[in-house]
Write a protein that holds these residues in place. Structure first.
Motif, PDB file in Angstrom:
ATOM      1  N   ILE A 275      22.219  55.053  72.500  1.00  0.00           N
ATOM      2  CA  ILE A 275      21.440  55.125  73.746  1.00  0.00           C
ATOM      3  C   ILE A 275      20.085  54.484  73.489  1.00  0.00           C
ATOM      4  N   GLU A 276      19.682  53.601  74.401  1.00  0.00           N
ATOM      5  CA  GLU A 276      18.378  52.946  74.289  1.00  0.00           C
ATOM      6  C   GLU A 276      17.565  53.231  75.547  1.00  0.00           C
ATOM      7  N   ILE A 277      16.338  53.689  75.348  1.00  0.00           N
ATOM      8  CA  ILE A 277      15.390  53.880  76.445  1.00  0.00           C
ATOM      9  C   ILE A 277      14.276  52.863  76.227  1.00  0.00           C
ATOM     10  N   ALA A 278      14.207  51.847  77.071  1.00  0.00           N
ATOM     11  CA  ALA A 278      13.281  50.736  76.860  1.00  0.00           C
ATOM     12  C   ALA A 278      12.374  50.557  78.063  1.00  0.00           C
ATOM     13  N   ASP A 279      11.138  50.143  77.793  1.00  0.00           N
ATOM     14  CA  ASP A 279      10.222  49.799  78.880  1.00  0.00           C
ATOM     15  C   ASP A 279       9.361  48.608  78.467  1.00  0.00           C
ATOM     16  N   THR A 280       8.748  47.984  79.453  1.00  0.00           N
ATOM     17  CA  THR A 280       7.880  46.827  79.221  1.00  0.00           C
ATOM     18  C   THR A 280       6.417  47.225  79.357  1.00  0.00           C
ATOM     19  N   GLY A 281       6.111  48.478  79.002  1.00  0.00           N
ATOM     20  CA  GLY A 281       4.771  49.003  79.180  1.00  0.00           C
ATOM     21  C   GLY A 281       3.781  48.549  78.129  1.00  0.00           C
ATOM     22  N   ILE A 282       2.732  49.340  77.957  1.00  0.00           N
ATOM     23  CA  ILE A 282       1.616  48.942  77.099  1.00  0.00           C
ATOM     24  C   ILE A 282       1.947  49.077  75.621  1.00  0.00           C
ATOM     25  N   GLY A 283       2.979  49.859  75.279  1.00  0.00           N
ATOM     26  CA  GLY A 283       3.340  50.015  73.882  1.00  0.00           C
ATOM     27  C   GLY A 283       2.304  50.809  73.096  1.00  0.00           C
ATOM     28  N   PHE A 284       2.583  51.028  71.821  1.00  0.00           N
ATOM     29  CA  PHE A 284       1.662  51.761  70.964  1.00  0.00           C
ATOM     30  C   PHE A 284       2.057  51.516  69.513  1.00  0.00           C
ATOM     31  N   ASP A 285       1.223  51.992  68.614  1.00  0.00           N
ATOM     32  CA  ASP A 285       1.509  51.872  67.185  1.00  0.00           C
ATOM     33  C   ASP A 285       2.070  53.214  66.713  1.00  0.00           C
ATOM     34  N   PRO A 286       3.382  53.311  66.424  1.00  0.00           N
ATOM     35  CA  PRO A 286       3.954  54.600  66.022  1.00  0.00           C
ATOM     36  C   PRO A 286       3.268  55.212  64.813  1.00  0.00           C
ATOM     37  N   ALA A 287       2.712  54.384  63.938  1.00  0.00           N
ATOM     38  CA  ALA A 287       2.057  54.912  62.739  1.00  0.00           C
ATOM     39  C   ALA A 287       0.773  55.656  63.071  1.00  0.00           C
ATOM     40  N   MET A 288       0.210  55.394  64.272  1.00  0.00           N
ATOM     41  CA  MET A 288      -1.049  56.027  64.655  1.00  0.00           C
ATOM     42  C   MET A 288      -0.845  57.313  65.454  1.00  0.00           C
ATOM     43  N   VAL A 289       0.412  57.690  65.709  1.00  0.00           N
ATOM     44  CA  VAL A 289       0.677  58.915  66.475  1.00  0.00           C
ATOM     45  C   VAL A 289       0.390  60.120  65.595  1.00  0.00           C
ATOM     46  N   PRO A 290      -0.482  61.052  66.031  1.00  0.00           N
ATOM     47  CA  PRO A 290      -0.782  62.228  65.207  1.00  0.00           C
ATOM     48  C   PRO A 290       0.464  63.056  64.939  1.00  0.00           C
ATOM     49  N   THR A 291       0.489  63.708  63.781  1.00  0.00           N
ATOM     50  CA  THR A 291       1.660  64.510  63.398  1.00  0.00           C
ATOM     51  C   THR A 291       1.857  65.706  64.314  1.00  0.00           C
ATOM     52  N   GLU A 292       0.780  66.148  64.978  1.00  0.00           N
ATOM     53  CA  GLU A 292       0.940  67.310  65.843  1.00  0.00           C
ATOM     54  C   GLU A 292       1.579  66.983  67.182  1.00  0.00           C
ATOM     55  N   ARG A 293       1.771  65.697  67.487  1.00  0.00           N
ATOM     56  CA  ARG A 293       2.443  65.316  68.724  1.00  0.00           C
ATOM     57  C   ARG A 293       3.931  65.568  68.576  1.00  0.00           C
ATOM     58  N   LEU A 294       4.423  66.631  69.232  1.00  0.00           N
ATOM     59  CA  LEU A 294       5.797  67.083  69.023  1.00  0.00           C
ATOM     60  C   LEU A 294       6.822  66.303  69.819  1.00  0.00           C
ATOM     61  N   GLY A 295       6.388  65.554  70.842  1.00  0.00           N
ATOM     62  CA  GLY A 295       7.350  64.845  71.676  1.00  0.00           C
ATOM     63  C   GLY A 295       8.198  63.871  70.888  1.00  0.00           C
ATOM     64  N   LEU A 296       7.566  63.098  69.988  1.00  0.00           N
ATOM     65  CA  LEU A 296       8.313  62.132  69.183  1.00  0.00           C
ATOM     66  C   LEU A 296       8.990  62.806  68.003  1.00  0.00           C
ATOM     67  N   ARG A 297       8.234  63.596  67.261  1.00  0.00           N
ATOM     68  CA  ARG A 297       8.734  64.088  65.973  1.00  0.00           C
ATOM     69  C   ARG A 297       9.816  65.155  66.132  1.00  0.00           C
ATOM     70  N   VAL A 298       9.551  66.148  66.991  1.00  0.00           N
ATOM     71  CA  VAL A 298      10.487  67.263  67.112  1.00  0.00           C
ATOM     72  C   VAL A 298      11.528  67.010  68.191  1.00  0.00           C
ATOM     73  N   SER A 299      11.064  66.689  69.411  1.00  0.00           N
ATOM     74  CA  SER A 299      11.976  66.579  70.551  1.00  0.00           C
ATOM     75  C   SER A 299      12.919  65.392  70.434  1.00  0.00           C
TER      76      SER A 299
END
Length: 409
Positions: free
Chosen positions: A350-374
């Motif tokens: 499954i791929e969820i893709a967008d043409t938005g502003i993007g971000f640097d995954p390495a700069m995401v704080p560890t406390e942000r649970l949306g990416l890491r846990v969910s």
């Protein structure tokens, strides 16, 4: 409530949320524009006051402040290192205020005029409000104007009378505090909207599960009615040996069907068709005000475990919510796609893709649970893998694979 097709209907009050990311984008770009406009307004004053400063100081000071303004505007437009650049601008401004008395060699040439740095005070205080916590922003918004007031009273600051110095200091403080309050209120409101959207999605997920349980109960009731009661009636009416044997076979068949229905609902390793997951994701999409383009390939004949379906569903919905909240920059439309592909008989990508502003995954704080846990840990716990490909200005693609390595096999 369920619609005519048995699915949960889209909430009637669904609307596009003003997310925190959009507020940060608007605030940042307004700050960048203000830095350029206010800097251009100071050019006549810089030229007029140049003869009062030590030789070369006017050019050096102008280069520092104008360079910082251009860097700030570029950072806000490109969405790269915005907070760092804002802090650098504020620090440069404070350093320029401190250095001003030591750079003025001929105070008489100022002719009582305010140092041109005064016209950049609002840009500096707004930069701090954008980049720093509320406490630090309040402190800077008070200290910087007070520092300017002290400079203004000196001959190197134009030898202003106390009333004029106090007025300019108070004006700068009030204006800075107004900007601070407006930004704080916008951020608070956006955070509330984001939280409400997350809560609404969570409630919908619970409702969808309850709806699925209700459908399962109805199916089981129908099975009991069609098999068990029919068998009992047949047994009660059986008068011959053949009729009794038929009733016995019907009873064994009914027991087997009930046992199968019970174990399929309870076993986490039971198989579920990929098309069931596709339908659940399509139903989730109906709750979003922003559309996704859905592409499904090779879903027929693919079966997944219950645990895999739940993990893929939760991770995909979280990825779509993240796209809705963080991908837009408010200046151009963002295209979003949900791509589902069956792999062999028991795999899925499954791929969820967008043409938005993007971000640097390495700069995401560890406390942000949306990416890491969910997303990442949720799928890894079920034997799958989640990868996130993104960089500023080039959109984001979240890839969910189950089982691990099936996309490389």
């Amino acid at each position: 409530m369920p619609g005519a097709d048995g699915r949960l209907a889209r909430p009637a009050d669904a609307r596009r949320a003003v997310s925190g990311a959009r507020v940060e984008t608007i605030t940042g770009r307004a700050l960048g524009a203000a830095a350029i406009v206010f800097s251009l307004q100071t050019v006549p004053a810089v030229i007029a006051q140049a003869e009062a400063l030590v030789q070369g100081a006017a050019a050096a000071l102008g280069a520092v402040m104008y360079g910082a303004a251009v860097a700030l505007a570029v950072a806000m437009i490109a969405r790269i290192a915005e907070r760092i650049t804002a802090v650098v601008y504020a620090v440069a401004y404070a350093a320029a205020l401190v250095a001003w008395p030591f750079l003025v060699e001929h105070p008489v040439a100022l002719d009582g005029q305010a140092p041109w740095l005064y016209y950049l005070m609002t840009v500096a205080t707004t930069a701090v409000v954008f980049a720093m916590p509320i406490g630090a922003a309040v402190g800077y918004t008070i200290v910087a104007p007070v520092l300017y007031g002290v400079v203004r009273l000196q001959p190197q600051g134009g030898s202003a009378d106390p009333f004029t110095a106090a007025f300019e200091t108070g004006y700068s403080i009030v204006l800075g505090m107004v900007v601070l309050v407006i930004v704080a209120m916008l951020r608070h409101a956006a955070a509330g909207v984001d939280a409400a959207q997350e809560a609404a999605l969570a409630r919908y997920d619970i409702a969808a599960r309850q709806h699925a349980n209700e459908i399962e109960r109805v199916r089981t009731d129908a099975l009991v009615h069609d098999s068990v009661l029919t068998t009992l009636l047949a047994a009660a009416a059986a008068g011959t040996s053949d009729e009794q044997q038929l009733a016995a076979r019907m009873a064994r068949d009914a027991v087997a069907r009930l046992r199968e229905a019970g174990t399929s609902a309870a076993e986490p390793d039971a198989s579920i068709e990929l098309n069931v997951l596709v339908r659940r994701l399509r139903a989730a999409l109906t709750t979003f005000a922003t559309p996704f383009t859905v592409r499904v390939v090779n879903a027929g004949g693919v079966e997944l475990t219950v645990e895999a379906v739940e993990a893929l569903y939760s991770a995909a919905v979280q990825a779509m919510v993240n796209s809705l909240q963080h991908a837009d920059d408010g200046t151009r439309p963002t295209r979003r796609e949900l791509r589902i592909r069956g792999v062999r008989a028991t795999g899925c990508v499954i791929e969820i893709a967008d043409t938005g502003i993007g971000f640097d995954p390495a700069m995401v704080p560890t406390e942000r649970l949306g990416l890491r846990v969910s997303i990442e840990e949720r799928l890894a716990g079920a034997g799958g893998r989640a990868t996130i490909a993104s960089r500023p200005g080039h959109g984001t693609t979240v890839t969910l694979v189950w089982p691990e390595g099936v996309d490389r096999a």
